[in-house]
Motif scaffolding. Structure first.
Motif, PDB file in Angstrom:
ATOM      1  N   UNK A 136      35.030  51.407   1.849  1.00  0.00           N
ATOM      2  CA  UNK A 136      36.193  52.228   2.213  1.00  0.00           C
ATOM      3  C   UNK A 136      36.114  52.694   3.664  1.00  0.00           C
ATOM      4  N   UNK A 137      34.928  53.141   4.087  1.00  0.00           N
ATOM      5  CA  UNK A 137      34.789  53.653   5.458  1.00  0.00           C
ATOM      6  C   UNK A 137      35.043  52.553   6.484  1.00  0.00           C
ATOM      7  N   UNK A 138      34.452  51.389   6.275  1.00  0.00           N
ATOM      8  CA  UNK A 138      34.512  50.345   7.300  1.00  0.00           C
ATOM      9  C   UNK A 138      35.840  49.593   7.269  1.00  0.00           C
TER      10      UNK A 138
ATOM     11  N   UNK B 119      41.449  43.534   4.089  1.00  0.00           N
ATOM     12  CA  UNK B 119      40.731  42.988   5.257  1.00  0.00           C
ATOM     13  C   UNK B 119      39.237  42.772   4.988  1.00  0.00           C
ATOM     14  N   UNK B 120      38.859  42.746   3.709  1.00  0.00           N
ATOM     15  CA  UNK B 120      37.441  42.612   3.355  1.00  0.00           C
ATOM     16  C   UNK B 120      37.150  41.211   2.802  1.00  0.00           C
ATOM     17  N   UNK B 121      36.224  40.526   3.447  1.00  0.00           N
ATOM     18  CA  UNK B 121      35.839  39.169   3.062  1.00  0.00           C
ATOM     19  C   UNK B 121      34.516  39.241   2.324  1.00  0.00           C
ATOM     20  N   UNK B 122      34.532  38.892   1.048  1.00  0.00           N
ATOM     21  CA  UNK B 122      33.373  39.083   0.177  1.00  0.00           C
ATOM     22  C   UNK B 122      32.671  37.746  -0.013  1.00  0.00           C
ATOM     23  N   UNK B 123      31.422  37.678   0.474  1.00  0.00           N
ATOM     24  CA  UNK B 123      30.729  36.396   0.513  1.00  0.00           C
ATOM     25  C   UNK B 123      29.333  36.499  -0.110  1.00  0.00           C
ATOM     26  N   UNK B 124      28.757  35.329  -0.383  1.00  0.00           N
ATOM     27  CA  UNK B 124      27.460  35.277  -1.062  1.00  0.00           C
ATOM     28  C   UNK B 124      26.322  35.660  -0.115  1.00  0.00           C
ATOM     29  N   UNK B 125      25.186  36.042  -0.697  1.00  0.00           N
ATOM     30  CA  UNK B 125      24.030  36.406   0.108  1.00  0.00           C
ATOM     31  C   UNK B 125      23.110  35.239   0.451  1.00  0.00           C
ATOM     32  N   UNK B 126      23.110  34.194  -0.371  1.00  0.00           N
ATOM     33  CA  UNK B 126      22.274  33.023  -0.080  1.00  0.00           C
ATOM     34  C   UNK B 126      22.739  32.442   1.262  1.00  0.00           C
TER      35      UNK B 126
END
Lengths: 239, 239
Positions: free
Chosen positions: A57-59, A144-151
């Motif tokens: 939320x903040x970013x 505006x949030x792009x949710x991606x994998x950590x690998x």
């Protein structure tokens, strides 16, 4: 005429415990710089609902783009998708197109599509999917949030598929001069040069190697001619 | 009986531009884990007064300890000391003991003590100094914030001198099992085990190498017997 801004959220106890050394931040930083998007802040948070939701939320309200890495796999500690849904007050459920992508992938691989794997088809309402050419399970975009994998291999593939869709600003040009003098000798002339060129950013990054003290001085800006002119003066000052 | 908490602030445009890959976060994370202090959050911020001050104020009030790296050298872009002073509303000026440390160091090295180097003796009012056995210029502590250099060798030396003075909690024990199966096969049994042991933290960190999918499953806790018992069950589930 300033560049779009960005922030990143790295999600994972394994980074904060020192078990794993994150590499996604460094990769994203380099890719964003190339396309003229200014990465302004990175937060590394633990696998904790409250911490993830607060950071999202903040970013997302402070910067043009937000990128997250980690926490979208099939295990119980993968809570990112639910946190994103909660942060934007959206429902989340298994989505037909995401399930189809997984079903095809696992059918090809001869792997069972069980309940755990099906969790990776849970997508917040209204999200756009991000392709995963490595292991199929998609990332997604909410606002505006792009949710991606950590690998790292998957993260990098997702970054590559997402960046062309974002409008960058002017790529930042940077030139570096290695000066084999102590920073204390560099500081005076460099400070004067920085005052002379307020539209450029100048940084001094000290090193010591084999007993020699020195610094890499980096001049950054979006006007190549101005960067070069300043670099010429810097070289003359330390010739 | 929970452990003290900590946060870190990495200060520097060079990290956010992708020019430099940070290594101090990974080092600090490992050292804090060893002494039983839980690193809960890391923020990487740019060389910007407002960004640094906001991060210091937010994190110093939220966590037991805060550690910063970067921005305490002699050049114009080194603004951390002034920001710490501003964050805690303290004066800052050249301090006699810090100047003495620098004067001795430069005298030994045959280096001139100029105005730029003297900046590194500027210390916020009431701070305690942190020894720098590598290049003399000290770090400092204001309230619960430990201000340290960004150069990895100096940062590591400062961490080593600071940690013994902090009261840690119980060291976290961790055991890792590599399972050469897809995370989707691991998720079910691992989730059940996590429910059985609510006082342990279990994480699954997937990898793929040479076409093989697998995961490192890590069980963490402060009770060695409990960690071992859970690990025994985990091994049995995937034998």
């Amino acid at each position: 005429m300033s560049n779009p801004t960005a922030a990143m959220i790295v999600i994972g106890d394994e980074i904060l415990s020192g078990r794993t050394r994150d590499s996604n931040m460094h990769h994203l930083a380099g890719e964003l710089t190339k396309v003229g998007i200014d990465l302004r802040e990175v937060r590394v948070v633990s696998d904790d609902n409250g911490a993830i939701i607060a950071a999202v939320q903040a970013l997302s309200s402070a910067y043009s783009h937000v990128f997250t890495s980690g926490g979208i796999g099939p295990t119980h500690d993968d809570i990112t998708a639910d946190c994103i849904a909660a942060a934007f007050n959206r429902d989340i459920d298994v989505r037909a197109d995401a399930r189809e992508i997984l079903a095809e992938h696992y059918a090809r691989a001869g792997t069972e599509m069980n309940a755990a794997r099906l969790r990776m088809a849970r997508i917040p309402e209204g999200a756009a999917l991000i392709e995963n050419p490595v292991s199929a399970a998609p990332g997604f975009i909410v606002e505006n949030v792009h949710v991606m994998a950590g690998v790292p291999a998957v993260f990098q593939a997702m970054v590559a598929s997402v960046l062309p869709g974002l409008t960058g600003g002017q790529p930042l040009i940077s030139e570096t001069l290695r000066i084999d003098r102590g920073e204390g000798d560099i500081a005076g002339p460099l400070g004067a040069l920085a005052e002379e060129y307020p539209h450029l950013s100048m940084g001094s990054y000290p090193f010591q190697k084999d007993g020699v003290f020195g610094a890499h001085v980096v001049i950054r800006g979006s006007d190549p001619g101005m960067v070069e002119a300043a670099m010429t003066k810097l070289k003359a000052a330390f010739a």
